[in-house]
Design a protein around this motif. Structure first.
Motif, short mmCIF file in Angstrom:
data_model
loop_
_atom_site.label_atom_id
_atom_site.label_comp_id
_atom_site.label_asym_id
_atom_site.label_seq_id
_atom_site.Cartn_x
_atom_site.Cartn_y
_atom_site.Cartn_z
N THR A 1 -1.18 -2.54 -10.89
CA THR A 1 -1.11 -1.40 -10.13
C THR A 1 -2.51 -1.06 -9.84
O THR A 1 -3.43 -1.28 -10.77
CB THR A 1 -0.39 -0.05 -11.13
OG1 THR A 1 -0.94 -0.20 -12.41
CG2 THR A 1 1.09 -0.20 -10.84
N HIS A 2 -2.77 -0.66 -8.63
CA HIS A 2 -4.33 -0.38 -8.03
C HIS A 2 -4.49 0.87 -7.96
O HIS A 2 -3.58 1.59 -7.01
CB HIS A 2 -5.00 -1.12 -7.21
CG HIS A 2 -4.87 -2.71 -7.70
ND1 HIS A 2 -6.30 -3.20 -8.02
CD2 HIS A 2 -3.94 -3.64 -8.11
CE1 HIS A 2 -5.89 -4.59 -8.44
NE2 HIS A 2 -4.67 -4.84 -8.22
N LEU A 3 -5.58 1.94 -8.15
CA LEU A 3 -5.55 3.24 -7.79
C LEU A 3 -7.29 3.46 -7.53
O LEU A 3 -8.12 3.00 -8.32
CB LEU A 3 -5.25 4.07 -8.88
CG LEU A 3 -5.41 5.63 -8.73
CD1 LEU A 3 -4.43 5.93 -7.41
CD2 LEU A 3 -5.07 6.47 -9.87
N SER A 4 -7.42 4.00 -6.31
CA SER A 4 -8.54 4.08 -5.59
C SER A 4 -8.85 5.68 -5.75
O SER A 4 -8.17 6.48 -5.17
CB SER A 4 -8.95 3.66 -4.37
OG SER A 4 -8.45 2.38 -4.21
N ALA A 5 -9.98 6.06 -6.08
CA ALA A 5 -10.50 7.52 -6.35
C ALA A 5 -10.71 8.01 -4.85
O ALA A 5 -10.29 9.25 -4.79
CB ALA A 5 -11.60 7.61 -7.05
N ASP A 6 -11.14 7.36 -4.04
CA ASP A 6 -11.25 7.79 -2.58
C ASP A 6 -9.96 7.77 -1.75
O ASP A 6 -10.19 8.10 -0.47
CB ASP A 6 -12.34 6.95 -1.75
CG ASP A 6 -12.12 5.41 -1.59
OD1 ASP A 6 -10.76 5.26 -1.95
OD2 ASP A 6 -13.09 4.92 -1.28
N GLY A 7 -8.87 7.40 -2.25
CA GLY A 7 -7.52 7.45 -1.56
C GLY A 7 -7.37 6.00 -0.63
O GLY A 7 -6.48 6.02 0.21
N GLY A 8 -8.45 5.21 -0.68
CA GLY A 8 -8.44 3.81 0.21
C GLY A 8 -7.55 2.97 -0.54
O GLY A 8 -7.08 3.44 -1.70
N ASP B 1 0.69 -1.28 -0.13
CA ASP B 1 -0.04 0.22 -0.02
C ASP B 1 0.91 1.07 0.14
O ASP B 1 1.76 1.29 0.69
CB ASP B 1 -0.98 -0.05 1.14
CG ASP B 1 -2.05 -1.01 1.15
OD1 ASP B 1 -1.96 -2.03 0.08
OD2 ASP B 1 -2.70 -1.11 2.37
N HIS B 2 0.57 2.07 -0.89
CA HIS B 2 1.42 3.36 -1.09
C HIS B 2 0.57 4.66 -0.86
O HIS B 2 -0.66 4.31 -0.61
CB HIS B 2 2.00 3.63 -2.27
CG HIS B 2 2.70 2.42 -2.99
ND1 HIS B 2 3.82 1.77 -2.64
CD2 HIS B 2 2.20 1.03 -3.64
CE1 HIS B 2 4.35 0.97 -3.29
NE2 HIS B 2 3.52 0.25 -3.90
N PRO B 3 0.98 5.80 -0.76
CA PRO B 3 0.24 7.00 -0.35
C PRO B 3 -0.60 7.37 -1.44
O PRO B 3 -0.38 6.98 -2.66
CB PRO B 3 1.42 8.21 0.04
CG PRO B 3 2.41 7.36 0.42
CD PRO B 3 2.44 5.89 -0.31
N GLY B 4 -1.75 8.02 -1.62
CA GLY B 4 -2.63 8.32 -2.33
C GLY B 4 -3.51 7.21 -2.90
O GLY B 4 -4.04 7.37 -3.87
N GLY B 5 -3.83 6.10 -2.06
CA GLY B 5 -4.61 5.19 -2.51
C GLY B 5 -4.02 4.12 -3.79
O GLY B 5 -4.77 3.56 -4.12
N VAL B 6 -2.72 4.00 -3.72
CA VAL B 6 -2.17 3.27 -4.63
C VAL B 6 -2.04 1.81 -4.02
O VAL B 6 -1.23 1.87 -3.08
CB VAL B 6 -0.85 3.93 -5.33
CG1 VAL B 6 -0.11 3.01 -6.30
CG2 VAL B 6 -1.12 5.20 -6.00
N VAL B 7 -1.95 0.84 -4.73
CA VAL B 7 -1.60 -0.48 -4.29
C VAL B 7 -0.83 -1.10 -5.42
O VAL B 7 -1.33 -0.94 -6.68
CB VAL B 7 -2.84 -1.30 -4.11
CG1 VAL B 7 -2.22 -2.88 -3.73
CG2 VAL B 7 -3.53 -0.87 -2.92
#
Length: 367
Positions: A334-341, A286-292
């Motif tokens: 790479t995963h990116l969540s709009a809500d920052g989760g 898990d990275h900052p900004g909702g990135v996995v």
């Protein structure tokens, strides 16, 4: 210390040199390997994200690491050195060090329960060896590894289960709490982390790097593989896999299922493109900004634990072919969540190729 222990610690120091020379995979697996392992920023100030790992020369004083003093760390070094000498994977070193943490607090003691002695509190009356032999850390570690290697599937077991099968302790769950400390000591002493100075990992100004410098094979959700939520990076077996950016390890799992029976296929052997589904040994960060980010198909148990912070460039495992795989490679998502989760599901997956290009670490460059 005896001359034998000093020789083994010299072997450990040589192991660190080998890592810098690009032989990390040999230390993890006993096989061929590729790149070195420390981040080198691609910025204007030339600073590194971490200081170099410190291992003193034979005869010197080992550094304290966390709560463990120089003597305790020296005993851990002797344990690791035996594992290096025998070309055992890093997972074995971690299990052995964690076991000694529980049994003796990494102190080579001449007393214990009944006739137990030494780092592993092994008992002469149970056939482990004589008192004198068991007070030799190298001998005691060797006996531990001998027993560990007789246990079928030890590589994929939880640490506490593997340790218990060797030790047959009255406190079978006690070993688990030492795994993070054991990983830290192994990484610090061997350099199997992002903290070596003489390596060639380049960080982008945004703090990202390639997981492996490798050709991009199968792409993201292609017409023939619409559920393929990442890309395949084609790298040789044993190639170190690096954390693409700083974050916290959120998953370390074995996921390999036999499609014919639904039973566990196991991750201590290669998978199959037709008979196996799943990621094999894999890590999520898990990275900052909702990135996995996700890294699949590792050869052996990953070199990190859940909850462990990692820096960009840290070695988290080595390339293999476990799970749904036709050959050695890294399946990278790479995963990116709009809500920052931090959403680990398929719904949040994005194509890693444009994503990595946008953060200054394009995949496949330099091949």
């Amino acid at each position: 210390m005896t001359s034998r222990i000093l020789a083994l610690i010299a072997c450990l120091v040589c192991a660190v040199i080998l890592v810098c020379a690009g032989l990390t995979g040999v230390l993890f697996t006993g096989g061929g390997a590729a790149a070195s392992c420390a981040p080198r920023p691609n910025g204007s100030n030339g600073s590194t994200t971490q200081p170099p790992a410190t291992v003193t020369a034979p005869g010197g004083v080992f550094p304290a690491i966390g709560q463990w003093d120089a003597t305790q760390v020296g005993n851990a070094a002797a344990i690791i050195a035996v594992g290096v000498q025998r070309q055992l994977p890093a997972r074995a070193w971690v299990i052995a060090v964690a076991t000694a943490m529980q049994e003796s607090s990494l102190n080579n003691i001449r007393y214990g329960d009944r006739d137990s002695v030494g780092l592993f509190q092994q008992r002469p009356s149970q056939g482990w060896g004589s008192d004198e032999q068991l007070m030799d850390p190298a001998y005691a570690a060797g006996k531990f590894y001998d027993k560990l290697l007789t246990i079928d599937g030890w590589q994929s077991m939880p640490l506490t289960e593997a340790a218990q099968k060797v030790q047959v302790s009255a406190f079978p769950d006690a070993y688990a709490k030492w795994e993070p400390d054991a990983v830290t000591i192994v990484q610090t002493l061997t350099g199997l982390t992002g903290a070596l100075a003489a390596c060639n990992i380049t960080l982008s100004p945004e703090g990202w790097t390639q997981p492996v410098a490798a050709h991009v094979g199968s792409g993201f959700r292609t017409s023939d593989r619409p559920t393929h939520d990442g890309v395949d990076l084609i790298a040789a077996r044993g190639t170190p896999i690096h954390a693409a950016s700083a974050g916290v390890v959120s998953r370390v799992r074995c996921n390999a299922v036999d499609v014919r029976t639904g039973a566990d296929w196991g991750c201590d052997r290669d998978g199959d493109p037709q008979l196996t589904r799943g990621c094999g040994w894999y890590v999520d960060i898990d990275h900052p900004g909702g990135v996995v980010t996700r890294y699949c198909h590792m050869l052996t148990h990953p070199a990190v634990t859940e909850g462990q912070p990692v820096a960009a460039g840290d070695v988290i495992g080595v390339t293999g072919s476990s799970g749904h795989s036709s050959g050695p490679h890294v399946h990278y998502e790479t995963h990116l969540s709009a809500d920052g989760g931090h959403d680990h599901s398929s719904a949040s997956a994005v194509d890693p190729v444009p994503f990595m290009a946008a953060v200054g670490a394009p995949l496949g460059v330099g091949q």
